[in-house]
Enzyme design. Structure first.
Site, short mmCIF file in Angstrom:
data_model
loop_
_atom_site.label_atom_id
_atom_site.label_comp_id
_atom_site.label_asym_id
_atom_site.label_seq_id
_atom_site.Cartn_x
_atom_site.Cartn_y
_atom_site.Cartn_z
NE ARG A 180 -3.87 0.16 2.35
CZ ARG A 180 -4.52 0.81 3.10
NH1 ARG A 180 -4.62 0.25 4.28
NH2 ARG A 180 -5.47 1.68 2.98
CB CYS A 236 -1.63 4.39 9.49
SG CYS A 236 -3.11 4.99 10.29
#
Length: 280
Positions: A180, A236
Site C-alpha cells: 500500500r 497510516c
C-alpha cells in the site's frame, strides 16, 4: 509496570482489584462494522465493556480530516466516565489478537492524560488459550468522572506535517503494509501510494513471529535507523494502525512522537497534494 500485560496478570487483577479495573473490548472489522459488537455479545472477558471504533473511538468522517477522525474529546471523556473510568482506574484493553484497535484506545486515553492503560498481549485468544472463561453477560459499571487533560503535543495536523517535511525537522512514518505504501495495492482509497517523504515501518512488525509484542530491546532495534533526538510523526491510512507504532516507539525509548490522525486519507482529500510510490 509495562503497558503490555499477560492474560494471567489480568486474571489476577480481576480477582484482587476488580473495583479499580476496567476491561475494554475493542474488536472491530473494517469490512464489517457490526462484527465487533456481535463478537462481544457472543462471548467476552468477564467484566469487559465494548467500545466501537466508528461510534466511540472516531468522529464521523467529513470532507477533510481522514476516514477515522479523532472523536470529540469532551464526548470521549464523558463516555470514559460512563464506563467507570477515572484517573485512578487501571484500564486493560484487548481485541481479537494484537490488532490495531486496542492501540487506538490506548492512544486516545494517553492523549487525554490517562497513564494507567494497558494492552492484553494476544487479546481474547490469549485469554482463552489460558483456559479462562468468557461470558455473554453485558457489563454495566458504575459511572465515574473522567477529566481529560489533553496532550496537544501528541498530535500533528496536515499543516504541521507539510511544515515539518519542508523544513526537514521531523521524520514521517507510514505504518501501512509495503504494497500500500508503494501504491501497488489500495483497497480503501481513491489514490494509491504515500505522502512524499514518508518512510515505511509496517505496524505489524512490532510483533514477533508468534504474534506477541516484541520486547523493548527488540523494538529499539526495529527503529534503530531513527534518532531519538528527532521528532517523529506517525501516520497510516486513517490514524488507526499508526497507533501500535506510536506505542512501540514509546516503548523503545522515543519521546517526541506524534500521531497524524488524518494520515493518508486526509492527505489525499486535498486535490493539490501529491503522492509518491517509490521507496524513501
Amino acid at each position: 509496570m509495562s503497558v503490555i500485560v499477560s492474560a494471567p496478570w489480568l486474571k489476577n487483577r480481576l480477582e484482587h482489584a476488580p473495583d479499580d479495573t476496567v476491561v475494554v473490548d475493542t474488536r472491530f472489522q473494517l469490512t464489517d462494522e457490526d462484527a465487533g459488537r456481535k463478537a462481544y455479545l457472543e462471548g467476552h472477558i468477564p467484566q469487559a465493556v465494548y467500545l466501537d471504533l466508528n461510534k466511540d473511538l472516531s468522529e464521523k468522517p467529513a470532507k477533510h480530516g481522514g476516514s477515522h477522525p479523532l472523536p470529540d474529546m469532551e464526548m470521549f471523556a464523558a463516555k470514559m466516565g460512563n464506563i467507570g473510568i477515572d484517573h485512578d482506574t487501571t484500564v486493560v484493553i484487548y481485541d481479537q489478537h494484537n490488532d490495531m484497535f486496542a492501540a487506538r484506545l490506548w492512544w486516545l486515553l494517553d492523549y487525554a492524560g490517562h497513564q494507567d492503560v494497558h494492552l492484553l498481549d494476544g487479546g481474547l485468544d490469549a485469554w482463552m488459550n489460558n483456559g479462562y472463561e468468557v461470558t455473554t453477560e453485558v457489563t454495566n459499571l458504575d459511572p465515574k468522572h473522567f477529566e481529560p487533560f489533553i496532550r496537544n503535543d501528541a498530535v500533528a495536523d496536515i499543516d504541521n506535517v507539510k511544515e515539518k517535511l519542508q523544513s526537514q525537522t521531523a521524520t514521517l512514518i507510514d505504518s501501512r503494509a509495503s504494497e500500500r505504501y508503494l501504491g501497488q495495492s489500495e483497497p480503501l482509497y481513491r489514490k494509491a501510494g504515500h505522502i512524499p517523504g514518508a518512510k515505511n515501518f509496517f505496524w505489524k512488525h512490532v510483533l514477533n513471529d508468534k504474534g506477541k509484542w516484541k520486547t523493548d530491546d527488540e523494538l529499539e532495534y526495529r527503529f534503530k535507523s531513527l534518532s531519538k533526538d528527532d521528532e517523529i510523526i506517525v501516520s497510516c491510512g486513517s490514524g488507526v494502525s499508526a497507533c501500535p507504532n506510536v506505542l512501540a516507539l514509546r516503548l523503545a525509548g522515543y519521546r517526541d512522537v506524534k500521531l497524524y490522525p488524518g494520515s493518508f486519507s486526509d492527505w489525499i482529500s486535498y486535490d493539490d497534494n501529491k503522492v509518491e510510490t517509490k521507496e524513501e
